[in-house]
Scaffold this motif. Structure first.
Motif, short mmCIF file in Angstrom:
data_model
loop_
_atom_site.label_atom_id
_atom_site.label_comp_id
_atom_site.label_asym_id
_atom_site.label_seq_id
_atom_site.Cartn_x
_atom_site.Cartn_y
_atom_site.Cartn_z
N ALA A 49 40.55 51.96 40.61
CA ALA A 49 41.05 50.77 40.40
C ALA A 49 41.01 50.12 41.93
O ALA A 49 41.31 51.02 42.95
N ILE A 50 40.75 48.86 42.19
CA ILE A 50 41.01 48.40 43.23
C ILE A 50 41.64 47.12 43.49
O ILE A 50 41.40 46.04 42.59
N TYR A 51 42.71 47.23 44.10
CA TYR A 51 43.94 46.11 44.18
C TYR A 51 43.43 45.32 45.35
O TYR A 51 43.38 45.77 46.65
N VAL A 52 43.39 43.86 45.57
CA VAL A 52 43.33 43.10 46.58
C VAL A 52 44.14 42.03 46.84
O VAL A 52 44.77 41.46 45.58
N SER A 53 44.60 41.78 47.85
CA SER A 53 45.50 40.38 48.11
C SER A 53 44.61 39.16 47.81
O SER A 53 43.45 39.10 47.86
N PRO A 54 45.33 38.09 47.26
CA PRO A 54 44.66 36.82 46.82
C PRO A 54 44.31 36.24 48.20
O PRO A 54 43.55 35.12 47.82
N LEU A 55 44.21 36.53 49.30
CA LEU A 55 43.78 35.90 50.49
C LEU A 55 42.13 36.03 50.64
O LEU A 55 41.91 37.41 50.33
N LEU A 56 41.50 35.25 50.91
CA LEU A 56 40.00 35.39 50.73
C LEU A 56 39.55 36.43 51.56
O LEU A 56 38.77 37.15 50.96
N ARG A 57 39.97 36.91 52.79
CA ARG A 57 39.47 37.73 53.65
C ARG A 57 39.56 39.21 53.38
O ARG A 57 38.57 40.00 53.37
N ALA A 58 40.73 39.08 52.20
CA ALA A 58 40.86 40.76 51.46
C ALA A 58 39.92 40.85 50.62
O ALA A 58 39.27 41.92 50.30
N ARG A 59 39.63 40.03 49.61
CA ARG A 59 38.50 39.83 48.72
C ARG A 59 37.18 40.30 49.31
O ARG A 59 36.12 40.93 48.86
N GLN A 60 36.76 39.26 50.48
CA GLN A 60 35.43 39.72 50.97
C GLN A 60 35.38 40.86 51.66
O GLN A 60 34.22 41.45 51.88
N THR A 61 36.60 41.64 51.80
CA THR A 61 36.43 43.23 52.46
C THR A 61 36.31 44.05 51.28
O THR A 61 35.58 45.01 51.36
N ALA A 62 36.80 43.67 50.12
CA ALA A 62 36.83 44.57 48.99
C ALA A 62 35.60 44.72 48.27
O ALA A 62 35.16 45.75 47.69
N GLU A 63 34.78 43.57 48.40
CA GLU A 63 33.62 43.39 47.50
C GLU A 63 32.49 44.34 48.02
O GLU A 63 31.77 45.16 46.85
N PRO A 64 32.24 44.47 49.41
CA PRO A 64 31.28 45.32 49.65
C PRO A 64 31.37 46.79 49.47
O PRO A 64 30.61 47.80 49.41
N VAL A 65 32.71 47.11 49.79
CA VAL A 65 33.17 48.40 49.40
C VAL A 65 32.86 48.89 47.69
O VAL A 65 32.47 49.94 47.78
N ALA A 66 33.47 47.92 47.09
CA ALA A 66 33.17 48.20 45.53
C ALA A 66 31.70 48.49 45.28
O ALA A 66 31.38 49.42 44.59
N ALA A 67 30.82 47.59 45.87
CA ALA A 67 29.51 47.79 45.53
C ALA A 67 28.91 49.00 46.28
O ALA A 67 28.14 49.84 45.61
N ALA A 68 29.16 49.33 47.51
CA ALA A 68 28.80 50.49 48.13
C ALA A 68 29.36 51.82 47.36
O ALA A 68 28.46 52.83 47.25
N CYS A 69 30.67 51.86 46.69
CA CYS A 69 31.05 52.76 46.24
C CYS A 69 30.60 53.01 44.50
O CYS A 69 31.11 53.95 43.95
#
Length: 169
Positions: A49-69
């Motif tokens: 599971a990947i939980y992110v803050s609703p603030l845009l910069r958190a989602r933009q941080t999580a997306e490449p990590v999710a893709a790479a992993c």
């Protein structure tokens, strides 16, 4: 359960809307995050599971990590990761998500902000709510806990600053 804390990458000082929630990663921050994401993937972590803050910069941080992993699930947006959220909110959410799951080790990633992640780091490592550990941008920390994360302390498994993650890429 292994709980990974990741602070968002370098973000713009001010969004065009003027709202803090709309602050995006800078171009340099997004580029650096792609390398950091590859470094995180090199650790061999398979996030459940990947939980992110609703603030845009958190989602933009999580997306490449999710893709790479190779994370196939969707990102879970939660207000429990905004900077002013109480620590119990995310710990209770994690405890609920782990309830009823098999005994296999769950790996969860929490992507958020300072000072919240620093206080969460302090709470997980000491059991206290008055200890804050500063986390620089795009730093990853991982904790392991056997029981309920809302009740117990966790063991720090690793702490990797952005520059180390980039070298692992």
């Amino acid at each position: 359960m292994r709980i990974h804390l990741l602070r968002h990458g370098e973000a713009e000082d001010r969004s065009s809307s003027g709202r803090d929630a709309d602050r995006a990663l800078t171009e340099a921050g997004a580029k650096r995050l792609r390398a950091i994401a590859r470094g995180i993937a090199s650790l061999g972590v398979e996030f459940s599971a990947i939980y992110v803050s609703p603030l845009l910069r958190a989602r933009q941080t999580a997306e490449p990590v999710a893709a790479a992993c190779g994370f196939a699930g969707g990102l879970t947006t939660t207000p429990a990761l905004v900077p002013e959220a109480p620590l119990d909110a995310i710990l209770d959410e994690l405890a609920l998500s782990a309830a009823g799951r098999s005994r296999t080790m769950l790996d969860v990633l929490l992507v958020g902000h300072q000072p919240h992640l620093g206080r969460l780091f302090g709470r997980l490592s000491t059991g206290r709510t008055d200890v804050e550990f500063p986390m620089r941008k795009a730093t990853l920390a991982a904790f392991e806990i056997e029981g309920d994360p809302s009740l117990e302390r966790a063991e720090l498994r690793y702490f990797l600053p952005a520059r180390i993650l980039e070298k692992l890429a």
